[in-house]
Design a protein around this motif. Structure first.
Motif, mmCIF file in Angstrom:
data_model
loop_
_atom_site.group_PDB
_atom_site.id
_atom_site.type_symbol
_atom_site.label_atom_id
_atom_site.label_comp_id
_atom_site.label_asym_id
_atom_site.label_seq_id
_atom_site.Cartn_x
_atom_site.Cartn_y
_atom_site.Cartn_z
ATOM 1 N N ARG A 25 1.178 3.935 -2.038
ATOM 2 C CA ARG A 25 1.220 3.717 -3.484
ATOM 3 C C ARG A 25 0.267 2.572 -3.846
ATOM 4 O O ARG A 25 -0.265 1.886 -2.968
ATOM 5 C CB ARG A 25 2.648 3.416 -3.973
ATOM 6 N N GLY A 26 0.113 2.373 -5.154
ATOM 7 C CA GLY A 26 -0.636 1.225 -5.648
ATOM 8 C C GLY A 26 -2.073 1.169 -5.142
ATOM 9 O O GLY A 26 -2.765 2.191 -5.028
ATOM 10 N N THR A 45 -0.413 3.904 6.677
ATOM 11 C CA THR A 45 0.936 3.588 7.128
ATOM 12 C C THR A 45 1.738 2.944 6.010
ATOM 13 O O THR A 45 1.193 2.356 5.080
ATOM 14 C CB THR A 45 0.879 2.640 8.345
ATOM 15 N N ALA A 46 3.047 3.073 6.113
ATOM 16 C CA ALA A 46 4.009 2.357 5.264
ATOM 17 C C ALA A 46 5.306 2.380 6.060
ATOM 18 O O ALA A 46 5.371 3.025 7.109
ATOM 19 C CB ALA A 46 4.173 3.030 3.905
ATOM 20 N N ALA A 62 5.243 2.725 10.040
ATOM 21 C CA ALA A 62 5.265 1.500 10.848
ATOM 22 C C ALA A 62 5.504 0.318 9.923
ATOM 23 O O ALA A 62 5.046 0.303 8.778
ATOM 24 C CB ALA A 62 3.941 1.314 11.589
ATOM 25 N N ASP A 63 6.225 -0.666 10.414
ATOM 26 C CA ASP A 63 6.445 -1.908 9.672
ATOM 27 C C ASP A 63 5.465 -2.937 10.221
ATOM 28 O O ASP A 63 5.642 -3.432 11.348
ATOM 29 C CB ASP A 63 7.890 -2.375 9.859
ATOM 30 N N VAL A 64 4.455 -3.265 9.440
ATOM 31 C CA VAL A 64 3.396 -4.139 9.958
ATOM 32 C C VAL A 64 3.844 -5.597 10.080
ATOM 33 O O VAL A 64 3.101 -6.419 10.604
ATOM 34 C CB VAL A 64 2.107 -4.051 9.109
ATOM 35 N N ASN A 90 -3.990 -3.913 3.625
ATOM 36 C CA ASN A 90 -3.604 -3.911 2.218
ATOM 37 C C ASN A 90 -2.121 -4.205 2.009
ATOM 38 O O ASN A 90 -1.753 -4.804 0.994
ATOM 39 C CB ASN A 90 -3.949 -2.543 1.600
ATOM 40 N N ALA A 91 -1.252 -3.807 2.931
ATOM 41 C CA ALA A 91 0.189 -4.019 2.741
ATOM 42 C C ALA A 91 0.446 -5.508 2.515
ATOM 43 O O ALA A 91 -0.055 -6.357 3.251
ATOM 44 C CB ALA A 91 0.962 -3.520 3.961
ATOM 45 N N GLY A 93 2.814 -8.592 -0.244
ATOM 46 C CA GLY A 93 3.687 -8.857 -1.378
ATOM 47 C C GLY A 93 4.781 -9.833 -0.989
ATOM 48 O O GLY A 93 4.899 -10.217 0.186
ATOM 49 N N ASN A 115 1.900 -10.906 4.963
ATOM 50 C CA ASN A 115 0.652 -11.202 4.255
ATOM 51 C C ASN A 115 -0.424 -11.852 5.121
ATOM 52 O O ASN A 115 -1.554 -11.996 4.682
ATOM 53 C CB ASN A 115 0.958 -12.096 3.050
ATOM 54 N N SER A 142 -6.258 -10.008 -0.226
ATOM 55 C CA SER A 142 -5.553 -11.253 -0.521
ATOM 56 C C SER A 142 -5.034 -11.199 -1.951
ATOM 57 O O SER A 142 -4.592 -10.152 -2.424
ATOM 58 C CB SER A 142 -6.501 -12.443 -0.279
ATOM 59 N N SER A 143 -5.136 -12.294 -2.683
ATOM 60 C CA SER A 143 -4.686 -12.322 -4.075
ATOM 61 C C SER A 143 -5.385 -13.452 -4.820
ATOM 62 O O SER A 143 -5.512 -14.567 -4.297
ATOM 63 C CB SER A 143 -3.174 -12.538 -4.150
ATOM 64 N N THR A 191 0.457 -1.754 -10.479
ATOM 65 C CA THR A 191 0.945 -0.984 -9.324
ATOM 66 C C THR A 191 2.467 -1.077 -9.325
ATOM 67 O O THR A 191 3.029 -1.996 -9.942
ATOM 68 C CB THR A 191 0.441 -1.584 -7.999
ATOM 69 N N GLY A 193 4.401 -2.179 -6.945
ATOM 70 C CA GLY A 193 4.775 -3.483 -6.397
ATOM 71 C C GLY A 193 4.464 -4.618 -7.359
ATOM 72 O O GLY A 193 5.273 -5.533 -7.550
ATOM 73 N N ARG A 198 6.371 -8.726 -11.215
ATOM 74 C CA ARG A 198 6.281 -9.384 -12.530
ATOM 75 C C ARG A 198 7.591 -9.272 -13.299
ATOM 76 O O ARG A 198 7.967 -10.183 -14.026
ATOM 77 C CB ARG A 198 5.095 -8.819 -13.314
HETATM 78 N N1 LIG Z 1 -0.602 -5.490 -7.798
HETATM 79 C C1 LIG Z 1 -1.050 -6.716 -8.022
HETATM 80 O O1 LIG Z 1 -0.990 -7.222 -9.164
HETATM 81 C C2 LIG Z 1 -1.659 -7.522 -6.887
HETATM 82 C C3 LIG Z 1 -2.292 -8.725 -7.215
HETATM 83 C C4 LIG Z 1 -2.844 -9.481 -6.199
HETATM 84 C C5 LIG Z 1 -2.792 -9.045 -4.884
HETATM 85 N N2 LIG Z 1 -2.172 -7.873 -4.596
HETATM 86 C C6 LIG Z 1 -2.129 -7.458 -3.171
HETATM 87 O O2 LIG Z 1 -2.605 -6.124 -3.077
HETATM 88 C C7 LIG Z 1 -1.944 -5.459 -1.987
HETATM 89 C C8 LIG Z 1 -1.341 -4.153 -2.477
HETATM 90 O O3 LIG Z 1 -0.447 -4.457 -3.529
HETATM 91 P P1 LIG Z 1 0.231 -3.327 -4.438
HETATM 92 O O4 LIG Z 1 0.563 -3.993 -5.706
HETATM 93 O O5 LIG Z 1 -0.581 -2.087 -4.411
HETATM 94 O O6 LIG Z 1 1.608 -3.093 -3.600
HETATM 95 P P2 LIG Z 1 2.731 -1.948 -3.724
HETATM 96 O O7 LIG Z 1 2.586 -1.165 -4.958
HETATM 97 O O8 LIG Z 1 4.027 -2.653 -3.466
HETATM 98 O O9 LIG Z 1 2.403 -1.034 -2.442
HETATM 99 C C9 LIG Z 1 2.525 -1.627 -1.174
HETATM 100 C C10 LIG Z 1 2.255 -0.622 -0.083
HETATM 101 O O10 LIG Z 1 2.414 -1.305 1.186
HETATM 102 C C11 LIG Z 1 3.483 -0.685 1.925
HETATM 103 N N3 LIG Z 1 4.200 -1.726 2.649
HETATM 104 C C12 LIG Z 1 4.920 -2.748 2.132
HETATM 105 N N4 LIG Z 1 5.481 -3.474 3.101
HETATM 106 C C13 LIG Z 1 5.089 -2.903 4.266
HETATM 107 C C14 LIG Z 1 5.358 -3.191 5.626
HETATM 108 N N5 LIG Z 1 6.148 -4.220 5.981
HETATM 109 N N6 LIG Z 1 4.792 -2.405 6.591
HETATM 110 C C15 LIG Z 1 3.996 -1.354 6.226
HETATM 111 N N7 LIG Z 1 3.723 -1.035 4.952
HETATM 112 C C16 LIG Z 1 4.264 -1.794 3.984
HETATM 113 C C17 LIG Z 1 4.333 0.029 0.861
HETATM 114 O O11 LIG Z 1 5.112 1.100 1.381
HETATM 115 P P3 LIG Z 1 6.646 0.847 1.905
HETATM 116 O O12 LIG Z 1 7.328 0.002 0.873
HETATM 117 O O13 LIG Z 1 7.225 2.215 2.036
HETATM 118 O O14 LIG Z 1 6.533 0.142 3.225
HETATM 119 C C18 LIG Z 1 3.237 0.536 -0.064
HETATM 120 O O15 LIG Z 1 2.598 1.676 0.490
HETATM 121 C C19 LIG Z 1 -0.916 -6.460 -1.438
HETATM 122 O O16 LIG Z 1 -1.461 -7.131 -0.321
HETATM 123 C C20 LIG Z 1 -0.721 -7.429 -2.598
HETATM 124 O O17 LIG Z 1 -0.307 -8.716 -2.158
HETATM 125 C C21 LIG Z 1 -1.597 -7.098 -5.562
#
Ligand SMILES: NC(=O)c1ccc[n+]([C@@H]2O[C@H](COP(=O)([O-])OP(=O)(O)OC[C@H]3O[C@@H](n4cnc5c(N)ncnc54)[C@H](OP(=O)(O)O)[C@@H]3O)[C@@H](O)[C@H]2O)c1
Length: 258
Positions: A25-26, A45-46, A62-64, A90-91, A93, A115, A142-143, A191, A193, A198
């Motif tokens: 996702r995202g 992976t997720a 897989a849990d990374v 990418n995983a 949060g 992270n 990163s972020s 996204t 997440g 938020r």
């Molecule tokens: N969205 C934003 O505003 C934002 C801003 C700055 C940075 N970021 C960064 O961008 C990246 C992606 O964010 P996103 O918003 O797209 O996140 P998201 O919507 O929560 O998607 C996260 C993805 O990572 C997987 N994931 C989470 N924990 C995991 C784990 N322990 N092992 C394997 N897979 C895992 C999730 O699947 P499962 O839950 O099924 O594992 C999902 O596929 C992250 O690193 C986040 O910190 C996002």
């Protein structure tokens, strides 16, 4: 196994084998889709398989955050792809709290594992192949929040700051081998997440004054997953062949430069 996408964009990753974490996702799903369209063979992976794995990608659960998870993922990459040319971490949060004192020791460790250390461990497992081939590219997500760290989210931004420092150092170490390493720092991106985080933050009594990127971003809107995936694809492709050790901030112009 054939995992070539049907997109009509430039085939900038034709023949490349890519591993993208968090691709269900995202931002990660957008990266997977763009990589498929660019001609890559993609494994993602997720923690749990869902119907949202982009068509054409291979998937392994897989849990990374754990060493066992990264080892299983590296083994799957070898089995499914036969090696990795492009690696996207990418995983990521974390859950925000009222202030830093509310972040438990377990949550600090969890934030670091997800992270930061997940990237360190997975890189260590996959870099031998890249070193042997004297080729490969890595992108760490990163972020932009690292630029304005705040108490409720310190576990997250500190872990991402460590990731950026590590990414830069790894890039300098690997540059003589022709292996490129870069980071992408998204601003607020729409996204699942990001929205959940938020919402959690807005429910806290110390919620920041603005929680809607559209109010403060010079370009006037939240980021879209594809905005971030565009940057990841660029850095992963040969178009960025003279780029390493950099952190590309993709935030609609919102954050001050670090
Ligand atoms: N969205 C934003 O505003 C934002 C801003 C700055 C940075 N970021 C960064 O961008 C990246 C992606 O964010 P996103 O918003 O797209 O996140 P998201 O919507 O929560 O998607 C996260 C993805 O990572 C997987 N994931 C989470 N924990 C995991 C784990 N322990 N092992 C394997 N897979 C895992 C999730 O699947 P499962 O839950 O099924 O594992 C999902 O596929 C992250 O690193 C986040 O910190 C996002």
């Amino acid at each position: 196994m054939t995992t070539i996408g049907n997109g009509s964009g430039p085939r900038e990753l034709a023949g490349k084998r890519a591993l993208v974490t968090g691709g269900t996702r995202g931002i990660g799903a957008a990266v997977v889709r763009q990589f498929l369209d660019a001609g890559a063979e993609v494994l993602t992976t997720a923690r749990s398989a869902t119907s949202t794995v982009p068509d054409g990608a291979s998937f392994v659960a897989a849990d990374v955050r754990t060493r066992a998870g990264t080892e299983a993922l590296a083994a799957a990459a070898q089995e499914v792809l036969g090696g990795v040319d492009v690696l996207v971490h990418n995983a990521g949060g974390a859950r925000p709290h009222a202030d830093s004192s509310a972040i438990t020791d377990e949550e600090w460790q969890d934030a670091l594992d997800l992270n930061y250390l997940a990237s360190v461990r997975l890189d260590a497992l996959l870099l031998p192949g890249m070193r042997d081939r004297r080729a490969g590219t890595i992108v760490h997500v990163s972020s932009a929040a690292v630029l304005t760290p705040v108490g409720p989210f310190l576990h997250y931004t500190a872990a991402k700051a460590a990731l950026e420092n590590y990414s830069r150092g790894l890039a300098l170490e690997l540059a003589p081998l022709g292996i490129r390493v870069n980071a992408v720092s998204p601003g607020r991106t729409a996204t699942p997440g990001g929205e959940a985080t938020r919402e959690q933050w807005a429910s806290l009594s110390v919620a920041p004054a603005e929680t809607n990127a559209g109010d403060t971003t010079p370009l006037g809107r939240d980021g879209r997953p594809g905005d971030i995936a565009d940057a990841v694809l660029f850095l992963a492709s040969d178009r960025a062949s003279w780029l390493t050790g950099r952190n590309l901030i993709v935030d609609g112009g919102e954050f001050p430069m670090g």
